[in-house]
Design an enzyme around this catalytic site. Sequence first.
Site: not given
Length: 214
Positions: A7, A32, A34, A36, A65, A67, A136, A141-144, A172-174, A194-195
């Site tokens: 991402s 990816h 994002d 927003m 994506h 959002m 999700m 709304g936020f990475g990390g 997507d996420g974590g 992402g991170s």
Amino acid sequence: MVKIAPSILSADFARMEAGVRLAEEAGADYIHCDVMDGRFVPNITFGPKMIRDLRRTTSVPLDVHLMIEEPSRYIEEFAAAGADIISIHLEAERHVQRALSLIRSCGCRAGLVLNPGTPPDALPFLLDDVDLVLLMTVNPGFGGQKLIPAVLPKVRIVRDMIGPRAVELEVDGGVTPKTAALLAGAGADVLVAGSAVFGAPDPAQAVLALREAQ
């Protein structure tokens, strides 16, 4: 073998082309993106121009994506900019089936996104209209952020709902090497990270670690 979609939300926005190159050289299956709007989620990122500019820098499929509220207003613009996949949130679009059909009519693969707290009850009525379901595993709304463990059973449920259809299941996420194994084991086909990729000393090694964590 799961696919990895780094991402660019976690890339350096001042060096976005370099970030895409890093992801490409690391063996990314998708990039990816994002988008927003500051309404559907509290953050604001970028619009069609960024997709158009990224399209010139890479041949890797762009996984866009949205959002955003009322994403159907912008589908044609993102498709024209060079998106390969356009995913919209079930929670953000009043006429979801119509919007998914519009995505496909623009020559893109259609994705449907569900937030962590959204039950998958509507999916059986829409699975023939999608090419990808994105779950999700954090609040958008936020990475990390850290993965919400309660979403894992939903991944298994949606995997069963999809059955033999040629529909990819993306999460997507974590996503980290540790959680990647859990998500792939639950049935995920595509991991958005992402991170875990852009924050790693060696992005190529990070992608490999995610791919092998099954």
